[in-house]
Design an enzyme around this catalytic site. Structure first.
Site, short mmCIF file in Angstrom:
data_model
loop_
_atom_site.label_atom_id
_atom_site.label_comp_id
_atom_site.label_asym_id
_atom_site.label_seq_id
_atom_site.Cartn_x
_atom_site.Cartn_y
_atom_site.Cartn_z
N HIS A 65 15.55 20.17 -9.27
CA HIS A 65 16.70 20.90 -8.71
C HIS A 65 16.33 21.58 -7.39
O HIS A 65 15.24 22.15 -7.24
CB HIS A 65 17.32 21.85 -9.72
CG HIS A 65 16.56 23.10 -10.06
ND1 HIS A 65 16.67 24.25 -9.32
CD2 HIS A 65 15.73 23.40 -11.10
CE1 HIS A 65 15.93 25.20 -9.90
NE2 HIS A 65 15.34 24.71 -10.96
N GLU A 210 21.34 24.10 -10.71
CA GLU A 210 20.65 24.22 -11.99
C GLU A 210 20.63 25.67 -12.47
O GLU A 210 20.80 25.95 -13.66
CB GLU A 210 19.20 23.70 -11.84
CG GLU A 210 18.45 23.57 -13.17
CD GLU A 210 17.65 24.80 -13.57
OE1 GLU A 210 17.05 24.79 -14.64
OE2 GLU A 210 17.62 25.80 -12.81
N GLU A 211 20.43 26.58 -11.53
CA GLU A 211 20.23 27.99 -11.89
C GLU A 211 21.49 28.65 -12.44
O GLU A 211 21.43 29.75 -12.97
CB GLU A 211 19.71 28.78 -10.68
CG GLU A 211 18.35 28.32 -10.16
CD GLU A 211 17.18 28.71 -11.06
OE1 GLU A 211 17.41 29.34 -12.11
OE2 GLU A 211 16.04 28.37 -10.71
N ASP A 233 10.48 20.53 -13.53
CA ASP A 233 10.79 21.91 -13.19
C ASP A 233 9.53 22.75 -13.41
O ASP A 233 8.59 22.31 -14.06
CB ASP A 233 11.95 22.43 -14.08
CG ASP A 233 12.77 23.52 -13.39
OD1 ASP A 233 12.22 24.22 -12.51
OD2 ASP A 233 13.94 23.68 -13.75
N HIS A 320 10.73 33.43 -10.79
CA HIS A 320 11.89 34.18 -10.28
C HIS A 320 11.47 35.49 -9.62
O HIS A 320 12.13 36.53 -9.78
CB HIS A 320 12.94 34.43 -11.38
CG HIS A 320 13.70 33.18 -11.73
ND1 HIS A 320 14.91 33.18 -12.38
CD2 HIS A 320 13.43 31.88 -11.48
CE1 HIS A 320 15.34 31.93 -12.53
NE2 HIS A 320 14.46 31.13 -12.01
ZN LIG Z 1 14.03 25.72 -12.22
#
Ligand SMILES: [Zn+2]
Length: 360
Positions: A65, A210-211, A233, A320
């Protein structure tokens, strides 16, 4: 990783792509794949699909992604401070005191996101965990009108982007999730096509959104209608303090791509990935996840009547955050693994659990 491939990775990391605002990074992808893909198309959702040997009977989809977490400007107050909604899953503590960029039609607008200094926090405030909605973006203006000349409601923001290398082949940047997976699927396509002899049709997809709910994988899987799909990922590296290895397993930076086992993964695909890694001496790690995974593998597996799905992880520390950290060698090995996996697939291969290998 050669210079050209490394430059591509850094360009991906330095190009903004908050979910829904991925067009700039998709330009970078299209430009890079133009020299080796047999076919490149962009669907109406924004997914870029680069294909080699598109006529092959066995259709294989690799998904990385391209979107990253960010903020979406929702209000400008009378003083010109911007308030926002979050795009994707933030720990708001990670935002305090960061340099940010608001991406506008007129170009990037630098910003900071902060709260009042510790000296001014009350005893009560110091104990409280801050919420994202309490934080404001400061672009350095004095009024609502002045802010509105630069920024519009619905503009997206990211952490200030930038790539930094640490010792021992480690590197950090915001958006390693999942520019690294995107790099791997594109690079696997390039390596497989350079090697020659691809029997399957191989589609490397730069998936969007995707998020915010694995959405680009859903639309692109429907469009490509693959028999086999592998999502790439980032996955949590557990080689830093305070992470529970009993639950998350022993995943280390630099020890190779991580092959996931569990109900979201087709057992035949998983076994094949491990077999290919063993045969080609690509280092790999294995992890377990007992639920529907929170990444593109989830959408791919339940596309149409079902897709034989695999999940390959890139170990990532500090997911993140502004300093997501990976080992460059893991990316390289993941690209090799997926190139070899695709090259080994044959038209008659069966991935039905419990039946594969028993048919003539
Ligand atoms: Zn990801």
């Amino acid at each position: 990783m050669d210079d050209k491939a490394k430059t591509f990775l850094i360009r991906l990391l330095e190009t903004p792509s908050p979910s829904g605002y991925e067009a700039p990074v998709q330009d970078v992808v299209r430009e890079y794949v133009a020299s080796f893909a047999d076919e490149v198309r962009t669907d109406v959702h924004g997914n870029v699909i680069a294909s080699c040997n598109p006529g092959g009977a066995l259709r294989v989809l690799y998904a990385g992604h391209c979107d990253q977490i960010g903020l979406l400007v929702s209000h400008i107050d009378d003083h010109g401070y911007l308030y926002s909604q979050t795009i994707g899953g933030w720990d708001p503590q990670q935002l305090i005191g960061q340099r940010m960029t608001v991406w506008t039609d007129g170009g990037p607008v630098p910003a900071v996101i902060a709260r009042k200094p510790i000296h001014l926090l009350t005893e009560e405030e110091r104990k409280k965990v801050v919420e994202a909605k309490e934080l404001w973006l400061d672009i350095g203006v004095g009024s609502k009108e002045e802010a509105a000349e630069a920024v519009r409601i619905g503009d997206a923001a990211t952490l200030e982007l930038g790539y930094q290398e640490l010792r021992n082949g480690l590197a950090n940047a915001p958006g390693m999730d999942d520019k690294t997976g995107l790099w791997v699927v594109i690079e696997a396509l390039r390596r497989a096509s350079a090697e020659g002899g691809l029997e399957c049709s191989l589609h490397a997809v730069s998936t969007v959104q995707e998020e915010i709910g694995l959405r680009g994988a859903r639309t692109s899987s429907f469009g490509v209608d693959p028999h086999v799909g592998v999502a790439v990922d980032v996955t949590h590296a557990t080689d830093c303090p305070t992470i529970d290895k009993n639950q998350q397993g022993d995943v280390r930076l630099g020890k190779g791509p991580v092959i996931s086992r569990g109900p979201n993964m087709n057992p035949v695909v998983t076994a094949r990935l491990i077999e290919v890694a063993e045969q080609t001496e690509v280092p790999y790690q294995v992890t377990a996840i007992a639920r529907a995974t929170p990444n593109d593998a989830n959408s791919i597996q339940i596309n149409r009547a079902g897709v034989a799905t695999g999940l390959v992880g890139i170990p990532n520390r500090y997911m993140h955050s502004a300093v997501e950290t990976v080992a460059l060698g893991d990316l390289d090995h993941a690209a090799d693994l997926l190139a070899r996996f695709a090259l080994g697939l044959r038209d008659g291969d069966d991935f039905t659990p419990g039946l594969a290998g028993r048919r003539g």
